[in-house]
Design a protein around this motif. Structure first.
Motif, PDB file in Angstrom:
ATOM      1  N   LYS A 132       0.830  -1.200   0.000  1.00  0.00           N
ATOM      2  CA  LYS A 132       0.000   0.000   0.000  1.00  0.00           C
ATOM      3  C   LYS A 132       0.869   1.256   0.000  1.00  0.00           C
ATOM      4  O   LYS A 132       0.582   2.237  -0.714  1.00  0.00           O
ATOM      5  N   GLU A 133       1.945   1.238   0.784  1.00  0.00           N
ATOM      6  CA  GLU A 133       2.824   2.394   0.876  1.00  0.00           C
ATOM      7  C   GLU A 133       3.508   2.665  -0.462  1.00  0.00           C
ATOM      8  O   GLU A 133       3.620   3.818  -0.902  1.00  0.00           O
ATOM      9  N   LYS A 134       3.949   1.610  -1.137  1.00  0.00           N
ATOM     10  CA  LYS A 134       4.588   1.796  -2.434  1.00  0.00           C
ATOM     11  C   LYS A 134       3.569   2.260  -3.474  1.00  0.00           C
ATOM     12  O   LYS A 134       3.889   3.090  -4.330  1.00  0.00           O
ATOM     13  N   ALA A 135       2.353   1.716  -3.385  1.00  0.00           N
ATOM     14  CA  ALA A 135       1.296   2.148  -4.307  1.00  0.00           C
ATOM     15  C   ALA A 135       1.021   3.638  -4.135  1.00  0.00           C
ATOM     16  O   ALA A 135       0.827   4.373  -5.117  1.00  0.00           O
ATOM     17  N   GLU A 136       1.018   4.113  -2.885  1.00  0.00           N
ATOM     18  CA  GLU A 136       0.796   5.540  -2.646  1.00  0.00           C
ATOM     19  C   GLU A 136       1.925   6.371  -3.250  1.00  0.00           C
ATOM     20  O   GLU A 136       1.685   7.406  -3.887  1.00  0.00           O
ATOM     21  N   ALA A 137       3.170   5.911  -3.056  1.00  0.00           N
ATOM     22  CA  ALA A 137       4.307   6.645  -3.609  1.00  0.00           C
ATOM     23  C   ALA A 137       4.243   6.694  -5.135  1.00  0.00           C
ATOM     24  O   ALA A 137       4.502   7.728  -5.758  1.00  0.00           O
ATOM     25  N   LEU A 138       3.858   5.571  -5.748  1.00  0.00           N
ATOM     26  CA  LEU A 138       3.738   5.532  -7.209  1.00  0.00           C
ATOM     27  C   LEU A 138       2.620   6.452  -7.688  1.00  0.00           C
ATOM     28  O   LEU A 138       2.758   7.142  -8.703  1.00  0.00           O
ATOM     29  N   ALA A 139       1.507   6.453  -6.967  1.00  0.00           N
ATOM     30  CA  ALA A 139       0.377   7.312  -7.347  1.00  0.00           C
ATOM     31  C   ALA A 139       0.787   8.782  -7.326  1.00  0.00           C
ATOM     32  O   ALA A 139       0.483   9.543  -8.245  1.00  0.00           O
ATOM     33  N   ARG A 140       1.497   9.171  -6.279  1.00  0.00           N
ATOM     34  CA  ARG A 140       1.930  10.570  -6.183  1.00  0.00           C
ATOM     35  C   ARG A 140       2.938  10.914  -7.271  1.00  0.00           C
ATOM     36  O   ARG A 140       2.966  12.052  -7.763  1.00  0.00           O
ATOM     37  N   LYS A 141       3.707   9.922  -7.698  1.00  0.00           N
ATOM     38  CA  LYS A 141       4.689  10.152  -8.759  1.00  0.00           C
ATOM     39  C   LYS A 141       4.007  10.256 -10.124  1.00  0.00           C
ATOM     40  O   LYS A 141       4.267  11.183 -10.897  1.00  0.00           O
ATOM     41  N   TYR A 142       3.141   9.292 -10.422  1.00  0.00           N
ATOM     42  CA  TYR A 142       2.487   9.259 -11.736  1.00  0.00           C
ATOM     43  C   TYR A 142       1.608  10.487 -11.975  1.00  0.00           C
ATOM     44  O   TYR A 142       1.621  11.076 -13.045  1.00  0.00           O
ATOM     45  N   VAL A 143       0.830  10.821 -10.967  1.00  0.00           N
ATOM     46  CA  VAL A 143      -0.224  11.807 -11.151  1.00  0.00           C
ATOM     47  C   VAL A 143       0.164  13.165 -10.576  1.00  0.00           C
ATOM     48  O   VAL A 143      -0.607  14.118 -10.669  1.00  0.00           O
ATOM     49  N   SER A 144       1.337  13.276 -10.006  1.00  0.00           N
ATOM     50  CA  SER A 144       1.795  14.531  -9.405  1.00  0.00           C
ATOM     51  C   SER A 144       0.781  15.064  -8.403  1.00  0.00           C
ATOM     52  O   SER A 144       0.341  16.207  -8.474  1.00  0.00           O
ATOM     53  N   ILE A 145       0.395  14.210  -7.462  1.00  0.00           N
ATOM     54  CA  ILE A 145      -0.590  14.609  -6.451  1.00  0.00           C
ATOM     55  C   ILE A 145       0.050  15.596  -5.492  1.00  0.00           C
ATOM     56  O   ILE A 145       1.080  15.309  -4.888  1.00  0.00           O
ATOM     57  N   PRO A 146      -0.515  16.770  -5.332  1.00  0.00           N
ATOM     58  CA  PRO A 146       0.056  17.760  -4.405  1.00  0.00           C
ATOM     59  C   PRO A 146       0.127  17.215  -2.973  1.00  0.00           C
ATOM     60  O   PRO A 146      -0.682  16.376  -2.572  1.00  0.00           O
ATOM     61  N   LYS A 147       1.084  17.745  -2.196  1.00  0.00           N
ATOM     62  CA  LYS A 147       1.295  17.254  -0.834  1.00  0.00           C
ATOM     63  C   LYS A 147       0.090  17.477   0.061  1.00  0.00           C
ATOM     64  O   LYS A 147      -0.137  16.723   1.012  1.00  0.00           O
ATOM     65  N   GLU A 148      -0.681  18.539  -0.215  1.00  0.00           N
ATOM     66  CA  GLU A 148      -1.821  18.830   0.650  1.00  0.00           C
ATOM     67  C   GLU A 148      -2.962  17.825   0.479  1.00  0.00           C
ATOM     68  O   GLU A 148      -3.942  17.865   1.227  1.00  0.00           O
ATOM     69  N   TYR A 149      -2.872  16.940  -0.501  1.00  0.00           N
ATOM     70  CA  TYR A 149      -3.849  15.866  -0.658  1.00  0.00           C
ATOM     71  C   TYR A 149      -3.415  14.678   0.205  1.00  0.00           C
ATOM     72  O   TYR A 149      -2.373  14.069  -0.051  1.00  0.00           O
ATOM     73  N   ALA A 150      -4.199  14.366   1.223  1.00  0.00           N
ATOM     74  CA  ALA A 150      -3.870  13.266   2.134  1.00  0.00           C
ATOM     75  C   ALA A 150      -4.599  11.998   1.716  1.00  0.00           C
ATOM     76  O   ALA A 150      -5.697  12.049   1.159  1.00  0.00           O
ATOM     77  N   LEU A 151      -3.983  10.847   1.997  1.00  0.00           N
ATOM     78  CA  LEU A 151      -4.612   9.568   1.680  1.00  0.00           C
ATOM     79  C   LEU A 151      -5.797   9.358   2.617  1.00  0.00           C
ATOM     80  O   LEU A 151      -5.648   9.247   3.824  1.00  0.00           O
ATOM     81  N   GLN A 152      -6.980   9.316   2.041  1.00  0.00           N
ATOM     82  CA  GLN A 152      -8.214   9.200   2.821  1.00  0.00           C
ATOM     83  C   GLN A 152      -8.673   7.754   2.947  1.00  0.00           C
ATOM     84  O   GLN A 152      -9.205   7.355   3.977  1.00  0.00           O
ATOM     85  N   GLY A 153      -8.472   6.964   1.913  1.00  0.00           N
ATOM     86  CA  GLY A 153      -8.933   5.579   1.938  1.00  0.00           C
ATOM     87  C   GLY A 153      -8.181   4.725   0.945  1.00  0.00           C
ATOM     88  O   GLY A 153      -7.679   5.220  -0.063  1.00  0.00           O
ATOM     89  N   ALA A 154      -8.071   3.445   1.245  1.00  0.00           N
ATOM     90  CA  ALA A 154      -7.409   2.513   0.338  1.00  0.00           C
ATOM     91  C   ALA A 154      -8.191   1.210   0.340  1.00  0.00           C
ATOM     92  O   ALA A 154      -8.710   0.786   1.381  1.00  0.00           O
TER      93      ALA A 154
END
Length: 791
Positions: free
Chosen positions: A65-87
């Motif tokens: 899950k942690e790696k998936a989150e890192a990949l998501a932020r890399k692929y989609v350039s998710i701003p830091k102020e967007y917090a992971l709400q659910g998985a």
């Protein structure tokens, strides 16, 4: 010039990598689609302020899950102020295996207010981006009109994004020229270009695998989806039919069917129209053998009988009157076998105005409960026509598979006779028009009474050989008792001609339909179902699952790819049907005559208002006669109102619902059958025009003064414009202007212009001038959108 375009594209692409806004509905659709594909739905947050705590997910996959989150932020350039709400972790079934995926939802909140969401799916085995979608609460954002980014530029943006995110797929895709194309030019800046790249296998497109990207008119990528199955095995084909050979085979296999359809957005009462329907078909690309289609719904699967239930009606239709609750209940008891212990436990009576036929429908809905030794053993319900007493539906259910009596097994043939007898009993006036859809005996072969609890039959309604597609009659027979367990007769109240009308030849119908379709060479997947070691058709599988006789996991499914030539619709801007009497095309929504090839205006090439005139012609606000749109002729009041209503409604024709409003004209010179009726009534309803003395004068000419008032009304500023003393109008002919405030507004917004310092209020407006004015109105409307004040 080319350098500037490349620079502009690079800026757009850079902006596209930072996720922009999409509508809430689009985001929800993406999430729902993912949930449907998955075995588990994402957990709901416990409260608005919660952010997911870091815990170790009990999932053993290559991508945590942690790696998936890192990949998501890399692929989609998710701003830091967007917090992971659910998985959520899910498993998708593929043709030859499974795929694990992480679904992640990121949220942005300010002071507890939800400001944005980004949903991302990551392949849990290899880390590939499968999907993303986003929503941003940004009421200040307003798209410009005309579009900053047209479809060609959007295609370049999409491909550059794919090259970065899915580089391994880039060599195996081909841009689909037709998919997502909006044939009509937009009337709003809120446009999202939907672009698809089909998977290519052995040089042939497999259109069910693709990469889809959505780009908005500002150049931002708003969604992405990778639909790809690497477990499919594709056949190797050495030789196949040529396109010419395939077309000949498809033509030979084409069998147009006479069908009654009812357009739903029409002026006045709806009525059936006779059409020649030709469903898309497919043939084996090697042998030319026709393949079974997937268009037939399972409840109509089988072979339609060549003869009706009876040659002539066996009874008369019941007369209309008034039916009480007691009479309705007695009608059900007389028609079907209710056990002695059945008690009426509920009833309701409903009346509803049928806008299509102009009549009032009335129905009793009745419920019974069966009890034994104080415990419920089953239930039954029925619907009865409140005017005639005819039973329209009946359903009886016994808990735990109980039946009244009997353990014998009724054969399919015996059940067929019982189903036909039921139709004779309940619909005696229609038996000469009802054709049994005979089920495939293989569906029931080798099954015991416990395995096959019911036989399912459908009856097709035909009038003079034409299918009435909106009527449905179905009967279910208990295989142990021979009793009817389910009966439905949904019949329309439309009138049909006493004699069959004269129609075009079938060959002519095929010719016309083959102009509508184009031939496509592609792969498609075919599923084979096996139950208890025996193959079963897909129709039987669906019936058994729907009835609860088997669970989906009790049936094994295998999937194979096959190469086919198939008919697919050409790209046109409306849904059409072929009129069986005239051989012409009609709009399926309105029933109006139309053409596959739209008429082109030959007299506006190079005209100073060419683009704006083409826009009005595309939306049929201006007609084209003999290839001419006549741009310098005076526009009529009817044409101007049609332009306005279409512009305000994003190009969609207005819908006036309710039989009374559809028949009663507000103006004495715009009857319900006028081509302007819907538009004039809509304009009156929206307070864009006044009723006045009851005359509209649709063919009358329009002055610039009148057009100015109409446009200002559409903008919503007419009340303000009436305070004309607050506007500075230093026109040379101000004294001649009746609507001074309105003139000031349209000139100030550059919707209308002056000529040598004069407004020329009495001058008649030409078709070209009206087209330009409404194009500028669309621009101004976009610019005048105001963001709400934040306190």
């Amino acid at each position: 010039m080319k350098k500037n375009n490349r620079t502009k594209l690079a800026v757009m692409l850079s902006a596209a990598m930072l996720i922009s806004a999409v509508p809430t509905s689009a985001f929800a659709e993406s999430v729902n689609k993912s949930a449907r594909m998955s075995e588990a739905a994402p957990p709901a947050p416990s409260s608005e302020g919660d952010v997911m705590k870091e815990i170790e997910a009990p999932v053993d996959v290559a991508v945590t899950k942690e790696k998936a989150e890192a990949l998501a932020r890399k692929y989609v350039s998710i701003p830091k102020e967007y917090a992971l709400q659910g998985a959520h972790f899910s498993m998708d079934m593929l043709a030859g295996g499974k795929r694990n995926a992480w679904g992640l939802e990121f949220v942005k909140k300010i002071n507890g207010k939800h400001m944005g969401s980004i949903y991302v799916r990551i392949h849990a085995d290899n880390g590939q981006l499968l999907e993303f979608n986003s929503y941003t609460d940004n009421p200040a954002a307003k798209p410009t009109y005309p579009l900053k980014v047209e479809r060609d530029d959007a295609q370049q943006i999409a491909f550059q994004f794919i090259s970065t995110i899915a580089a391994d797929y880039k060599a195996n895709i081909q841009y689909n020229l037709d998919y997502g194309v909006q044939l009509l030019p937009p009337l709003t800046g809120e446009v999202r270009h939907l672009l698809r790249y089909d998977r290519i296998v052995n040089g042939i497109p497999y259109v069910d695998n693709y990469i889809e990207v959505q780009v908005d008119s500002e150049g931002h990528i708003t969604s992405y989806s990778l639909q790809w199955d690497n477990t499919i095995t594709f056949p190797k084909v050495d030789t196949k039919l040529t396109p010419e050979q395939a077309n000949a085979k498809l033509r030979a296999a084409a069998t147009p069917q006479l069908t009654y359809i009812v357009p739903y957005n029409v002026q006045g009462k709806r009525k059936p129209l006779l059409s020649y329907e030709l469903q898309p078909i497919a043939i084996d690309a090697v042998t030319g053998e026709q393949k079974e289609g997937s268009n037939d719904l399972y409840f109509r699967a089988g072979t339609v009988s060549e003869t009706p239930v009876t040659e002539k009606p066996v009874g008369e239709e019941p007369k209309a009157g008034t039916v009480t609750e007691k009479q309705a209940a007695e009608a059900v008891k007389a028609a079907f076998k209710l056990p002695a212990e059945a008690e009426l436990s509920g009833s309701s009576y409903n009346e509803q105005n049928n806008e299509g036929t102009g009549t009032t429908d009335a129905y009793w809905h009745l419920n019974w409960t069966m009890k034994k030794d104080g415990k419920e053993t089953g239930s039954a319900n029925a619907s009865v026509d409140g005017r005639t007493g005819a039973v329209r539906s009946f359903y009886i259910y016994y808990f735990n598979g109980q039946t009244q009596a009997g353990s014998k097994t009724i054969s399919l043939e015996q059940a067929s006779v019982l189903a036909a007898d039921a139709v004779k009993k309940h619909l005696p006036w229609l038996t000469h028009q009802l054709y049994m859809v005979k089920p495939d005996p293989e569906q029931y072969k080798g099954l015991s009474a416990e395995e096959n609890r019911s036989y399912y039959f459908n009856f097709m309604h035909k009038v003079h050989g034409a299918i009435v597609e909106y009527d449905n009659i179905s009967v279910a027979i208990d295989s142990r008792t021979g009793e009817i367990t389910n009966y439905e007769a949904y019949l329309s109240n439309f009138a049909y001609p006493d004699k069959a009308p004269t129609i075009i030849a079938k060959d002519k119908a095929v010719d016309n339909w083959l102009n509508y379709y184009q031939t496509q060479l592609t792969y498609r997947l075919v599923q084979q179902f096996t139950w208890n070691g025996q193959p079963i058709p897909i129709e039987k599988y669906k019936v058994m699952v729907a009835s609860g006789e088997v669970q989906g996991n009790e049936v094994k499914a295998t999937t194979e790819a096959e190469l086919v030539y198939r008919l697919v619709p050409r790209l046109i801007d409306e849904s059409v049907f072929l009129d069986a009497e005239s051989g012409g095309w009609r709009n399926r929504e309105t029933g109006e005559a139309t053409q596959l090839e739209k008429p082109k205006a030959l007299d506006i090439e190079g005209h100073w208002a060419q683009r704006q005139l083409e826009l009005m012609v595309a939306y049929k606000a201006l007609d084209v006669k003999d290839g001419k749109v006549r741009p310098n002729e005076a526009v009529t009041r009817g044409e101007l109102i049609k332009m306005l209503v279409l512009a305000r409604n994003s190009g969609r024709p207005p819908g006036l619902y309710g039989s009374e409003s559809m028949e009663k004209a507000s103006f004495n010179d715009v009857a319900a059958d006028s081509s302007y009726f819907l538009y004039v009534e809509s304009a009156l309803e929206q307070n864009l025009i006044d009723l006045g003395d009851g005359s509209f004068n649709p063919d009358g000419k329009v002055s610039r003064d009148e057009m100015a008032e109409l446009i200002v009304r559409a903008l919503g500023y007419n009340a303000l414009a009436n305070y004309d003393h607050i506007f500075k109008t230093v026109y040379k002919d101000s004294a001649q202007i009746e609507n001074k405030g309105q003139a000031a507004i349209v000139v100030g917004l550059k919707i209308m212009s002056l000529s040598d310092g004069k407004f020329l209020p009495k001058k008649q407006v030409t078709r070209a001038e009206a087209s330009v004015a409404f194009f500028r109105y669309l621009q101004s409307r976009a610019e005048l959108q105001e963001a709400p004040i934040r306190m």
